[in-house]
Design an enzyme around this catalytic site. Structure first.
Site, PDB file in Angstrom:
ATOM      1  CG  ASN A  37      22.728  -6.474  23.933  1.00  0.00           C
ATOM      2  OD1 ASN A  37      23.958  -6.430  23.942  1.00  0.00           O
ATOM      3  ND2 ASN A  37      22.050  -7.400  23.271  1.00  0.00           N
TER       4      ASN A  37
ATOM      5  CG  ASP B 135      27.563 -14.053  15.039  1.00  0.00           C
ATOM      6  OD1 ASP B 135      27.697 -12.876  14.659  1.00  0.00           O
ATOM      7  OD2 ASP B 135      26.444 -14.600  15.139  1.00  0.00           O
TER       8      ASP B 135
END
Ligand code: G2I
Length: 471
Positions: free
Chosen positions: A207, A274
């Site tokens: 990630n 976000d």
């Protein structure tokens, strides 16, 4: 039946959200949140076979408004901090599972997936590890013990793990973390092997952030995962964090970059979405933010191996952004008062456009019982192919099984968004944990790779024993 029961339970839960939000509004003196949309985000996401997740702040689960939103709107949860090394192993060999266990229990109570974050990361390491000096062998052992212990603890309960987090510098070279400095690049393969051994069924991810576009950093990541695959290291997916900036989101470029990783045969996911703005927010920034959320969601939904989207926090009240980026904020789909923002509607709209609106569960479309299927060979070479299959069902399903035949000598290599088996030339695909529930008129998407030859475009597919129409 089951479908109806679940919907009714969710309906009640959603009424509770509104009620407890109104109570919170009285207590805190802010205006009551607008009604959350019906069907929920998780229901429309499920209709596309993808998951919709959120980072969960452990300390907020006791807040009724917060936990009601998490349970009714999301079908996947990621611990924002509670499963990080600092939190779970504050002293060497002494584990504290309280926060992780709470989240896993919450997920089980609410029929949710758990995305485990994160096992090996240069940040949020406990002091004893950060500041201790260890021989290389000892450090390797500490690292693999930690991975083994944590993955074993949640075996069968955490479906995906960020095994290695943020391993790269912006120029695509490997970050000089303690692990890299002492162990070299092999720390990555070793972490993945330890995780696979501890839970063979969990999907293992690497990630990172700033890898959403095709750039030097994502090129480094692409080279690394290609090497890991070539060496047979057990890696299943790549997570793209997507901490983005309003007005600076290029959806088609994100889709293209997701696709190049997916084309390696890996699952991809948006793991920490976000989209922040310069404060104060205003309606034009919020509208732009909604378009940006939609662009990211559309990018994932256009890639069949993109299994889901996790947002990094429910509300602007709880987000990490203002603590780190001075003057910036309002990055989440709910506002400071837990009211859904235009970004929330945009996410829902993206799933509805991709999967069909599940509609009113109390007044379902009459089941027609028929199905249609598109069997598309998206890539082929002499000894293999990549196939994506989309099946539209006339009937609401709470679990499904699709079947089709491959040409003689062609075998299934690996598949995604389903559980696959092959007997003779017939392949059977059953739903995965997260995509069994499909509304009437909704679609099922899965894909797979073949070896020994290519599959044939337009192969007929049956669903639940019934042959589907083509197209
Ligand atoms: O930084 C945003 C994210 C980038 N990718 C990896 C994620 O794990 C990371 O999440 C953030 C959390 O959202 C923050 O909540 O990671 C931060 C730490 O690097 C988290 O912040 C920390 C605070 O800085 C600490 O002061 C606090 O003690 O959270 C800690 C636990 O509450």
């Amino acid at each position: 039946m089951r479908q109806h029961r679940v919907s009714t339970v969710r309906r009640l839960a959603r009424a509770t959200v509104a009620a407890s939000a109104a109570a919170a509004a009285l207590a805190f003196g802010f205006s009551a949140p607008s009604q959350a949309a019906d069907p929920s985000l998780r229901e429309v996401a499920e209709s596309t076979g993808r998951f919709i997740g959120t980072a969960v702040n452990d300390g907020l689960l006791s807040n009724g408004t917060y936990s009601d939103i998490v349970s009714t709107e999301f079908d996947s949860v990621t611990a924002e901090n509670a499963m990080k090394w600092e939190a779970v192993e504050p002293q060497r060999g002494q584990y504290n599972w309280a926060g992780g266990d709470r989240l896993v229990q919450f997920a089980q109570d609410n029929d949710q997936l758990v995305y485990g974050h994160t096992l090996v990361w240069h940040s949020q390491m406990p002091g004893w590890l950060q500041n201790g000096s260890f021989s290389n062998n000892e450090l390797r052992q500490i690292m693999t013990d930690h991975v083994t212990t944590q993955v074993s603890r949640y075996k069968g309960q955490v479906q995906r793990w960020d095994v290695v987090n943020e391993a790269f510098n912006e120029d695509g070279s490997l970050r000089q973390s303690k692990f890299y400095q002492q162990l070299g690049a092999s720390y990555i393969a070793d972490s993945f092997r330890a995780a696979r051994a501890a839970d063979p069924d969990a999907k293992l991810f690497i990630n990172d952030y700033n890898t959403e576009l095709d750039n030097a950093k994502s090129d480094g990541l692409y080279r690394l995962v290609s090497d890991l695959l070539a060496q047979g290291v057990p890696i299943d997916g790549v997570g793209f964090q997507n901490h983005l900036i309003v007005g600076n989101v290029n959806g088609p470029a994100i889709r293209q970059n997701l696709q190049r990783f997916a084309d390696l045969g890996l699952e991809v996911a948006v793991t920490e979405l976000d989209i922040r703005m310069q404060m104060p927010s205003d309606s034009s920034k919020l509208q732009q933010q909604a378009r940006d959320y939609r662009a990211v969601a559309d990018a994932c939904l256009a890639v069949s191996r993109c299994s889901g989207i996790t947002v990094w926090g429910v509300s602007d009240r709880d987000s990490w952004v203002p603590d780190v980026f001075e003057g910036q904020g309002a990055a989440c789909p709910w506002d400071e008062n837990y009211r859904p923002k235009p970004a929330y509607d945009a996410l829902r709209d993206a799933f509805v456009a991709a999967g069909g609106d599940p509609g009113d569960p109390d007044d379902p479309e009459p089941p027609t019982g028929d199905c249609s299927a598109v069997f598309n060979v998206s890539n082929r070479w002499d000894t293999g192919s990549v196939v994506s299959v989309t099946v539209r069902t006339g009937q609401a399903l709470s679990g499904w099984r699709a079947q089709f035949d491959l040409p003689a000598g062609v075998s299934l290599a690996n598949g995604w968004n389903g559980s696959f088996s092959q007997s003779g030339s017939t392949v059977t695909v059953a739903n995965a944990a997260y995509n069994g529930t499909v509304p009437a008129g909704g679609t099922i998407s899965f894909g797979f790779q073949t070896s020994g030859g290519a599959a044939q475009d337009g192969t007929r597919v049956s669903l639940g024993g019934q042959e589907c129409a083509a197209g």
